[in-house]
Design a protein around this motif. Structure first.
Motif, PDB file in Angstrom:
ATOM      1  N   TYR A  46      14.070   0.452 -10.519  1.00  0.00           N
ATOM      2  CA  TYR A  46      15.525   0.267 -10.816  1.00  0.00           C
ATOM      3  C   TYR A  46      15.991  -1.444 -10.802  1.00  0.00           C
ATOM      4  O   TYR A  46      14.973  -2.267 -10.009  1.00  0.00           O
ATOM      5  CB  TYR A  46      16.270   0.813  -9.694  1.00  0.00           C
ATOM      6  CG  TYR A  46      16.379   2.242  -9.511  1.00  0.00           C
ATOM      7  CD1 TYR A  46      17.453   2.940 -10.045  1.00  0.00           C
ATOM      8  CD2 TYR A  46      15.243   3.059  -9.616  1.00  0.00           C
ATOM      9  CE1 TYR A  46      17.595   4.242 -10.149  1.00  0.00           C
ATOM     10  CE2 TYR A  46      15.217   4.425  -9.861  1.00  0.00           C
ATOM     11  CZ  TYR A  46      16.567   5.122 -10.050  1.00  0.00           C
ATOM     12  OH  TYR A  46      16.562   6.342 -10.074  1.00  0.00           O
ATOM     13  N   ASN A  47      16.848  -2.042 -11.294  1.00  0.00           N
ATOM     14  CA  ASN A  47      17.252  -3.344 -11.266  1.00  0.00           C
ATOM     15  C   ASN A  47      17.570  -3.455  -9.967  1.00  0.00           C
ATOM     16  O   ASN A  47      18.311  -2.817  -9.088  1.00  0.00           O
ATOM     17  CB  ASN A  47      18.392  -3.569 -12.268  1.00  0.00           C
ATOM     18  CG  ASN A  47      18.269  -3.300 -13.617  1.00  0.00           C
ATOM     19  OD1 ASN A  47      17.032  -3.245 -13.921  1.00  0.00           O
ATOM     20  ND2 ASN A  47      19.211  -3.236 -14.621  1.00  0.00           N
ATOM     21  N   TRP A  49      19.703  -6.590  -7.297  1.00  0.00           N
ATOM     22  CA  TRP A  49      20.493  -7.790  -7.519  1.00  0.00           C
ATOM     23  C   TRP A  49      20.821  -8.340  -6.293  1.00  0.00           C
ATOM     24  O   TRP A  49      20.651  -7.862  -5.035  1.00  0.00           O
ATOM     25  CB  TRP A  49      21.755  -7.212  -8.106  1.00  0.00           C
ATOM     26  CG  TRP A  49      22.455  -6.027  -7.798  1.00  0.00           C
ATOM     27  CD1 TRP A  49      22.292  -4.677  -8.487  1.00  0.00           C
ATOM     28  CD2 TRP A  49      23.352  -5.852  -6.695  1.00  0.00           C
ATOM     29  NE1 TRP A  49      23.049  -3.777  -7.796  1.00  0.00           N
ATOM     30  CE2 TRP A  49      23.897  -4.580  -6.607  1.00  0.00           C
ATOM     31  CE3 TRP A  49      23.717  -6.537  -5.667  1.00  0.00           C
ATOM     32  CZ2 TRP A  49      24.700  -3.992  -5.720  1.00  0.00           C
ATOM     33  CZ3 TRP A  49      24.587  -6.036  -4.717  1.00  0.00           C
ATOM     34  CH2 TRP A  49      25.063  -4.823  -4.849  1.00  0.00           C
ATOM     35  N   GLN A  64      20.113 -11.115 -11.002  1.00  0.00           N
ATOM     36  CA  GLN A  64      19.702  -9.591 -11.084  1.00  0.00           C
ATOM     37  C   GLN A  64      18.392  -9.501 -11.763  1.00  0.00           C
ATOM     38  O   GLN A  64      18.113  -9.978 -12.818  1.00  0.00           O
ATOM     39  CB  GLN A  64      20.717  -8.741 -11.932  1.00  0.00           C
ATOM     40  CG  GLN A  64      20.431  -7.485 -12.241  1.00  0.00           C
ATOM     41  CD  GLN A  64      21.589  -6.491 -12.694  1.00  0.00           C
ATOM     42  OE1 GLN A  64      22.460  -7.185 -12.712  1.00  0.00           O
ATOM     43  NE2 GLN A  64      21.600  -5.218 -13.009  1.00  0.00           N
ATOM     44  N   GLU A 108      20.857  -1.225  -8.443  1.00  0.00           N
ATOM     45  CA  GLU A 108      21.654  -0.755  -9.271  1.00  0.00           C
ATOM     46  C   GLU A 108      21.354   0.686  -9.763  1.00  0.00           C
ATOM     47  O   GLU A 108      20.190   1.108  -9.920  1.00  0.00           O
ATOM     48  CB  GLU A 108      21.745  -1.483 -10.760  1.00  0.00           C
ATOM     49  CG  GLU A 108      22.651  -1.072 -11.791  1.00  0.00           C
ATOM     50  CD  GLU A 108      22.379  -1.792 -13.181  1.00  0.00           C
ATOM     51  OE1 GLU A 108      23.483  -2.399 -13.443  1.00  0.00           O
ATOM     52  OE2 GLU A 108      21.461  -1.857 -13.541  1.00  0.00           O
ATOM     53  N   ARG A 109      22.059   1.528  -9.709  1.00  0.00           N
ATOM     54  CA  ARG A 109      21.842   3.278 -10.038  1.00  0.00           C
ATOM     55  C   ARG A 109      23.102   3.826 -10.640  1.00  0.00           C
ATOM     56  O   ARG A 109      24.243   3.006 -10.301  1.00  0.00           O
ATOM     57  CB  ARG A 109      21.339   3.821  -8.914  1.00  0.00           C
ATOM     58  CG  ARG A 109      22.658   3.995  -7.724  1.00  0.00           C
ATOM     59  CD  ARG A 109      21.773   4.704  -6.454  1.00  0.00           C
ATOM     60  NE  ARG A 109      22.893   4.901  -5.629  1.00  0.00           N
ATOM     61  CZ  ARG A 109      23.409   6.313  -5.240  1.00  0.00           C
ATOM     62  NH1 ARG A 109      22.933   7.384  -5.712  1.00  0.00           N
ATOM     63  NH2 ARG A 109      24.557   6.375  -4.630  1.00  0.00           N
ATOM     64  N   ASP A 113      26.174   1.817  -6.462  1.00  0.00           N
ATOM     65  CA  ASP A 113      24.968   1.241  -6.102  1.00  0.00           C
ATOM     66  C   ASP A 113      24.523   1.132  -4.847  1.00  0.00           C
ATOM     67  O   ASP A 113      25.367   1.212  -3.791  1.00  0.00           O
ATOM     68  CB  ASP A 113      25.006  -0.346  -6.624  1.00  0.00           C
ATOM     69  CG  ASP A 113      25.213  -0.552  -8.098  1.00  0.00           C
ATOM     70  OD1 ASP A 113      24.827   0.522  -8.952  1.00  0.00           O
ATOM     71  OD2 ASP A 113      25.136  -1.664  -8.453  1.00  0.00           O
TER      72      ASP A 113
END
Length: 183
Positions: A46-47, A49, A64, A108-109, A113
Motif C-alpha cells: 500500500y502507498n 504517506w 508519499q 492509503e487504502r 486511510d
C-alpha cells in the motif's frame, strides 16, 4: 450492529495496524529528524504517506510512496518503505522554526486511510557569549543582526525578555548564554 462497530474500530486512525515508533520527535534548526512508522502484515504494498496539519481530515500530504520500496522525495522531506521489516521511514531535513507542528504517518487504502499522529518540535538554539574582566556589571544583550546600528535587541539582562527565551549569566566564567525557541 454494535458488534460490527467494535470490529471496525481497529482500522481507524491510530489503530494497532499502524503505529509510530515515537509519537513525539524533535530536531535542531537547520538539522534533520527521522520518524519510523510500523505496520502490520498485509499492508506492505500500500502507498505510505506523511502529512502536516493538526486536523487529520485536512492535513497536507508532503510526500508519499508508490507502493514500492523506492524512496520518494518532497521539499526537504523523504519517505522510504522497508516492506520486509514492515516499517517506513520519514526524514525531514533543513528544519525551520515553522517545521514544529502535528504530522501524520499514514497508509492509503479505500475508505478512510490509516493514520497515526506524531508531534514534531524544534530544539532550542543555545548561544553562549564570552566577555572579559571588568564587564560583569554591564548590560548584556542579544541582537541577531550584524549591523549593531539597526539591530533590534531580542533580550537583555535588564528589562523584559521575549516569551519562551531564557538568558543566564555566569559571572565567574564571564559568559552569558541564551536559549532561543521559535514561536
Amino acid at each position: 450492529m454494535w458488534l460490527l462497530s467494535v470490529l471496525l474500530l481497529p482500522v481507524v486512525q491510530g489503530s494497532p495496524a499502524l503505529m509510530a515508533v515515537s509519537d513525539a520527535v524533535s530536531g535542531p534548526v537547520r538539522g534533520s529528524l527521522t520518524v519510523q512508522c510500523r505496520y502490520e502484515p498485509g499492508w506492505e504494498t500500500y502507498n505510505k504517506w506523511w502529512c502536516q496539519g493538526a486536523e487529520w481530515k485536512s492535513c497536507h500530504i508532503l510526500v508519499q510512496t508508490d507502493g514500492s520500496e523506492r524512496e520518494a522525495k518532497g521539499d526537504r522531506v523523504s519517505i522510504k518503505d522497508n516492506q520486509e521489516l514492515r516499517v517506513f521511514t520519514v526524514t525531514m531535513e533543513e528544519l525551520r522554526w515553522n517545521s514544529a507542528d502535528t504530522y501524520w504517518c499514514g497508509i492509503e487504502r479505500s475508505g478512510t486511510d490509516l493514520g497515526v499522529e506524531v508531534k514534531v518540535t524544534i530544539d532550542p538554539v543555545i548561544v553562549q557569549c564570552h566577555y572579559g574582566p571588568g564587564w560583569e556589571t554591564f548590560v548584556k544583550s542579544w541582537c541577531p543582526d550584524a549591523d549593531l546600528n539597526s539591530c533590534a535587541i531580542l533580550v537583555q539582562t535588564t528589562g523584559s525578555q521575549l516569551k519562551k527565551n531564557q538568558l543566564s549569566i555566569d559571572q565567574k566564567k564571564q559568559t552569558f548564554s541564551m536559549a532561543i525557541w521559535g514561536d
